[in-house]
Design a protein around this motif. Structure first.
Motif, PDB file in Angstrom:
ATOM      1  N   PHE A   1       0.840  -1.209   0.000  1.00 52.62           N
ATOM      2  CA  PHE A   1       0.000   0.000   0.000  1.00 52.62           C
ATOM      3  C   PHE A   1       0.873   1.255   0.000  1.00 52.62           C
ATOM      4  O   PHE A   1       0.683   2.155  -0.819  1.00 52.62           O
ATOM      5  N   CYS A   2       1.863   1.304   0.911  1.00 52.88           N
ATOM      6  CA  CYS A   2       2.759   2.469   1.005  1.00 52.88           C
ATOM      7  C   CYS A   2       3.951   2.102   1.895  1.00 52.88           C
ATOM      8  O   CYS A   2       3.754   1.782   3.068  1.00 52.88           O
TER       9      CYS A   2
ATOM     10  N   ARG B   1       6.047   3.925   3.383  1.00 53.48           N
ATOM     11  CA  ARG B   1       6.125   4.761   4.603  1.00 53.48           C
ATOM     12  C   ARG B   1       5.154   4.223   5.661  1.00 53.48           C
ATOM     13  O   ARG B   1       5.471   4.171   6.839  1.00 53.48           O
ATOM     14  N   GLN B   2       3.959   3.807   5.236  1.00 48.80           N
ATOM     15  CA  GLN B   2       3.006   3.250   6.201  1.00 48.80           C
ATOM     16  C   GLN B   2       3.596   1.996   6.853  1.00 48.80           C
ATOM     17  O   GLN B   2       3.494   1.790   8.066  1.00 48.80           O
TER      18      GLN B   2
ATOM     19  N   LEU C   1       6.161   3.140   9.380  1.00 50.49           N
ATOM     20  CA  LEU C   1       5.550   3.770  10.562  1.00 50.49           C
ATOM     21  C   LEU C   1       5.003   2.696  11.509  1.00 50.49           C
ATOM     22  O   LEU C   1       5.138   2.798  12.729  1.00 50.49           O
TER      23      LEU C   1
ATOM     24  N   PRO D   1       7.369  11.122   3.279  1.00 53.91           N
ATOM     25  CA  PRO D   1       6.036  10.982   2.675  1.00 53.91           C
ATOM     26  C   PRO D   1       5.968  11.545   1.256  1.00 53.91           C
ATOM     27  O   PRO D   1       6.653  12.516   0.948  1.00 53.91           O
ATOM     28  N   VAL D   2       5.169  10.897   0.440  1.00 57.39           N
ATOM     29  CA  VAL D   2       4.866  11.424  -0.891  1.00 57.39           C
ATOM     30  C   VAL D   2       3.346  11.436  -0.967  1.00 57.39           C
ATOM     31  O   VAL D   2       2.724  10.362  -0.938  1.00 57.39           O
TER      32      VAL D   2
ATOM     33  N   ARG E   1      -4.007   7.758  -2.409  1.00 57.91           N
ATOM     34  CA  ARG E   1      -4.135   6.674  -1.414  1.00 57.91           C
ATOM     35  C   ARG E   1      -4.092   7.226   0.027  1.00 57.91           C
ATOM     36  O   ARG E   1      -4.615   6.608   0.940  1.00 57.91           O
ATOM     37  N   CYS E   2      -3.431   8.395   0.197  1.00 58.23           N
ATOM     38  CA  CYS E   2      -3.296   8.964   1.542  1.00 58.23           C
ATOM     39  C   CYS E   2      -4.663   9.218   2.177  1.00 58.23           C
ATOM     40  O   CYS E   2      -4.807   9.125   3.395  1.00 58.23           O
TER      41      CYS E   2
ATOM     42  N   CYS F   1      -5.727   6.336   4.148  1.00 58.91           N
ATOM     43  CA  CYS F   1      -4.705   5.789   5.035  1.00 58.91           C
ATOM     44  C   CYS F   1      -5.062   6.079   6.490  1.00 58.91           C
ATOM     45  O   CYS F   1      -5.336   7.221   6.845  1.00 58.91           O
TER      46      CYS F   1
ATOM     47  N   ILE G   1      -2.864   8.927   8.299  1.00 53.29           N
ATOM     48  CA  ILE G   1      -2.663  10.246   7.678  1.00 53.29           C
ATOM     49  C   ILE G   1      -2.407  11.339   8.738  1.00 53.29           C
ATOM     50  O   ILE G   1      -1.584  12.229   8.520  1.00 53.29           O
TER      51      ILE G   1
ATOM     52  N   CYS H   1       1.224  10.855   9.826  1.00 55.10           N
ATOM     53  CA  CYS H   1       2.182  10.981   8.726  1.00 55.10           C
ATOM     54  C   CYS H   1       2.299  12.428   8.231  1.00 55.10           C
ATOM     55  O   CYS H   1       3.379  12.895   7.902  1.00 55.10           O
TER      56      CYS H   1
ATOM     57  N   PRO I   1       1.382  13.933   5.345  1.00 51.35           N
ATOM     58  CA  PRO I   1       2.108  13.948   4.074  1.00 51.35           C
ATOM     59  C   PRO I   1       2.158  15.319   3.403  1.00 51.35           C
ATOM     60  O   PRO I   1       3.190  15.695   2.862  1.00 51.35           O
TER      61      PRO I   1
HETATM   62  S1  SF4 Z   1      -0.573   9.246   4.613  1.00 55.19           S
HETATM   63 FE1  SF4 Z   1       0.143   8.695   2.546  1.00 55.19          FE
HETATM   64  S2  SF4 Z   1       2.399   8.835   2.590  1.00 55.19           S
HETATM   65 FE2  SF4 Z   1       1.631   8.792   4.718  1.00 55.19          FE
HETATM   66  S3  SF4 Z   1       1.743   6.657   5.324  1.00 55.19           S
HETATM   67 FE3  SF4 Z   1      -0.327   7.023   4.587  1.00 55.19          FE
HETATM   68  S4  SF4 Z   1      -0.300   6.499   2.412  1.00 55.19           S
HETATM   69 FE4  SF4 Z   1       1.825   6.710   3.072  1.00 55.19          FE
END
Ligand code: SF4
Length: 209
Positions: free
Chosen positions: A18-19, A21-22, A25, A173-174, A178-179, A182, A185, A188, A190
């Protein structure tokens, strides 16, 4: 082959797909918050795991099945594994994973389900052609074929998740669509962090010029 101490949670593959960075974290920084969405998902999984087993004709259903793959370095649980009796009297496993929402555009849920199948194949020395994802929001059961492409993607995601978790680094984060779906969020941030980074790189450029 991995050692017992090197096993990572099977769910890390879904997070990684999915990501990244997720994934970091949750599995590196141990960040987790329970939003309304994740609470619904947790309650759904707990309800599934309350049962232990049942039989329906030629199908035996096991709930909360412990899984492990030393080849991929994974440990976890399958919500449900249906064992379907075959003509030769053997039982073919068919994993079913419960999800709160609706089918995703990416392959992250399929990768997690396929990883469960790869664990079962290794544990039971068998070949599993398919499984299913059940989505609570749409009450829809999506059949998933474990074809070569999905198996390769799952194995690659397992390698990437191991490398990321072992590095102990959390990617920057990018922001992407999808954020908005998430659960992390708020932690994060982002958009804010990305903006801060672009201001910082602007200032660095100005100073250098
Ligand atoms: S908010 Fe976006 S960049 Fe941050 S962990 Fe979730 S999907 Fe990834």
């Amino acid at each position: 082959m991995y050692e017992i101490d090197d096993l990572i949670q099977l769910s890390a593959l879904q997070h990684m797909a999915f990501c990244p960075r997720q994934c970091a974290l949750i599995h590196v920084e141990q960040t987790w918050t329970e939003s309304g969405r994740t609470a619904e998902g947790r309650i759904m999984h707990e309800r599934v795991h309350e049962e232990s087993r049942e039989s329906r004709g030629d199908i035996r259903i096991e709930y909360g099945v412990a899984l492990r793959s030393m080849r991929l370095g994974l440990t976890g649980k399958a919500d449900v594994v249906e064992f379907r009796r075959q003509q030769d009297g053997s039982w073919l496993p068919f994993p079913v994973e419960y999800k709160r929402g609706k089918p995703k555009k990416d392959d992250s849920d399929k990768v997690q389900l396929c990883a469960q199948a790869l664990c079962l194949e290794e544990m039971l020395n068998t070949t599993i052609p398919g499984g299913a994802l059940f989505y609570g929001q749409t009450r829809h059961r999506l059949d998933v074929a474990f074809d070569e492409r999905l198996r390769r993607e799952t194995e690659e995601t397992a390698k990437q998740a191991h490398a990321l978790i072992e590095s102990g680094q959390t990617p920057k984060p990018v922001y992407a669509t999808r954020c908005e779906n998430c659960s992390l969020i708020a932690e994060c941030l982002p958009k804010t962090i990305q903006k801060k980074r672009s201001v910082k790189s602007y200032l660095t450029r100005i100073i250098e010029e």
